[in-house]
Scaffold this active site. Structure first.
Site, PDB file in Angstrom:
ATOM      1  N   ASN A  11       0.823  -1.157   0.162  1.00  0.00           N
ATOM      2  CA  ASN A  11      -0.032  -0.035   0.074  1.00  0.00           C
ATOM      3  C   ASN A  11       0.881   1.258  -0.018  1.00  0.00           C
ATOM      4  OD1 ASN A  11      -1.469   2.251   1.279  1.00  0.00           O
ATOM      5  ND2 ASN A  11      -3.036   0.544   1.104  1.00  0.00           N
ATOM      6  N   GLY A  19      -4.434  -9.080   0.161  1.00  0.00           N
ATOM      7  CA  GLY A  19      -3.689 -10.075  -0.571  1.00  0.00           C
ATOM      8  C   GLY A  19      -2.342 -10.322  -0.402  1.00  0.00           C
ATOM      9  N   VAL A  20      -1.549 -10.167  -1.276  1.00  0.00           N
ATOM     10  CA  VAL A  20      -0.039 -10.394  -0.886  1.00  0.00           C
ATOM     11  C   VAL A  20       0.613  -9.652   0.284  1.00  0.00           C
ATOM     12  CG1 VAL A  20       2.479 -10.288  -2.019  1.00  0.00           C
ATOM     13  CG2 VAL A  20       0.201 -11.192  -3.280  1.00  0.00           C
ATOM     14  N   ASP A  21       0.041  -8.431   0.355  1.00  0.00           N
ATOM     15  CA  ASP A  21       0.711  -7.744   1.205  1.00  0.00           C
ATOM     16  C   ASP A  21       0.239  -8.134   2.746  1.00  0.00           C
ATOM     17  OD1 ASP A  21       1.868  -5.398   2.515  1.00  0.00           O
ATOM     18  OD2 ASP A  21       0.219  -4.132   2.444  1.00  0.00           O
ATOM     19  N   GLY A 106      -4.493  -7.833  -8.578  1.00  0.00           N
ATOM     20  CA  GLY A 106      -5.571  -7.899  -7.573  1.00  0.00           C
ATOM     21  C   GLY A 106      -6.598  -7.005  -7.416  1.00  0.00           C
TER      22      GLY A 106
END
Length: 344
Positions: A11, A19-21, A106
């Protein structure tokens, strides 16, 4: 992924996204958020690095991808910047391996086929000048969606050849249609062979005479390539090295184009008896841009052949016949048809 660095689709603000974060922060532990907060905001297309903390990776490279807004607001340039700056940071920190997600596909809505093209382009460009093991981690087959035109073209070629092979095996006959197909395919092979031989430095080779009925050099007078590929005493490793010499390119240019890493290439170079996998042998054939007949001879030195009874082999031939030597695009097609990928 057990790599030196993983890339996080962060972000822009120092908060945990989705998601991935979210997944990376969960595995790395609270210390990652503290380190991220010390950095502050990150601009779109930029990248920063933190320790990996509880991850298997030594580093996390945080990059902020573009939010898709129709494609007319510099989204492609921003996404390219994410890959370039992330790779530059990995190199700066001595990383030998790195894993990327498919950035911005995403919640940010970047079209996956276009995102994949940009990722492959930037990664390929980096590897031409640098050594690094790079992984692109995708979570859905949709990411590898082929263009409708290419998919239909490959499907048609499979039907014409793979299905024909099955019919021959079942009934022992072929139609006039498949006879015409064979004539057309032979003509395409001859055209591709003539193009390749025409690129050879004539001052270093003797004149090549072709028996056009079979598409092979006449036995009386053969140029250097023909001599090389008809030398039954030469094994795969020796043949590969001589073919690379003929191109005038560096070893690294060829093995990177083949999507093969330096360690594997060193094994091949230093062991005249080395027997590669079929996928690795084919990857080098594509990197050397051999035509269909030269490819069959070349992989034959490693004990392999192409057959119409194999869907994998038919797809490989489709690319060779059409003069498409892009290993990454070939792997996209193989993936779409549930076939093994070529390369290391």
């Amino acid at each position: 992924m057990k790599v030196d660095a993983v890339v996080n689709t962060a972000n822009p603000n120092p908060v945990i996204g989705f998601g991935v974060d979210s997944g990376i922060h969960k595995k790395a532990g609270h210390e990652l958020l503290v380190a991220r907060q010390k950095i502050g905001c990150i601009g779109f297309g930029d990248a920063v690095v933190t320790p990996g903390f509880e991850l298997d990776a030594r580093y996390v490279i945080h990059t902020v991808g573009p939010v898709w807004d129709g494609g007319n607001h510099g989204e492609e340039q921003i996404l390219s910047s994410c890959y370039r700056k992330s790779l530059a940071l990995a190199k700066e920190h001595g990383c030998e391996s790195i894993a990327f997600p498919l950035i911005s596909t995403g919640n940010y809505g970047f079209p996956k086929p276009l995102a994949l093209q940009i990722a492959v382009r930037e990664i390929s460009s980096f590897l031409l000048e640098n050594e690094m093991q790079i992984y692109l981690v995708v979570f859905e087959r949709e990411a590898f969606a082929l263009s409708e035109k290419l998919f239909k073209s490959v499907s048609s070629y499979i039907d014409e050849n793979y299905i024909r092979s099955k019919i021959l095996g079942e009934y022992g006959t072929e139609s006039v249609y498949t006879s015409r197909l064979k004539t057309r395919r032979r003509s395409e092979r001859l055209k591709g062979r003539n193009q390749i031989f025409g690129e050879i430095d004539k001052s270093k080779t003797s004149k090549a005479n072709f028996d056009m009925s079979v598409g092979a050099p006449a036995p009386t007078e053969v140029d250097d390539w023909g001599t090389l590929l008809n030398n039954l005493d030469a094994g795969f490793s020796e043949t590969l090295l001589k073919l690379i010499d003929r191109t005038g390119k560096k070893d690294s240019e060829i093995y990177k184009k083949a999507n093969v890493d330096r360690k594997l290439f060193s094994k091949i170079r230093n062991n005249p008896e080395y027997k590669p996998s079929k996928t690795t042998a084919l990857a080098f054939a594509f990197a050397l841009e051999l035509d269909i007949d030269e490819t069959k001879d070349f992989i034959g030195r490693a004990g392999f052949a192409l057959s119409y009874s194999s869907k994998f082999d038919v797809i490989v031939e489709y690319f060779l016949v059409n003069g498409n030597y892009n290993v990454f695009e070939l792997n996209e097609v193989l993936f779409a048809f549930d076939q093994p990928l070529i390369g290391a």
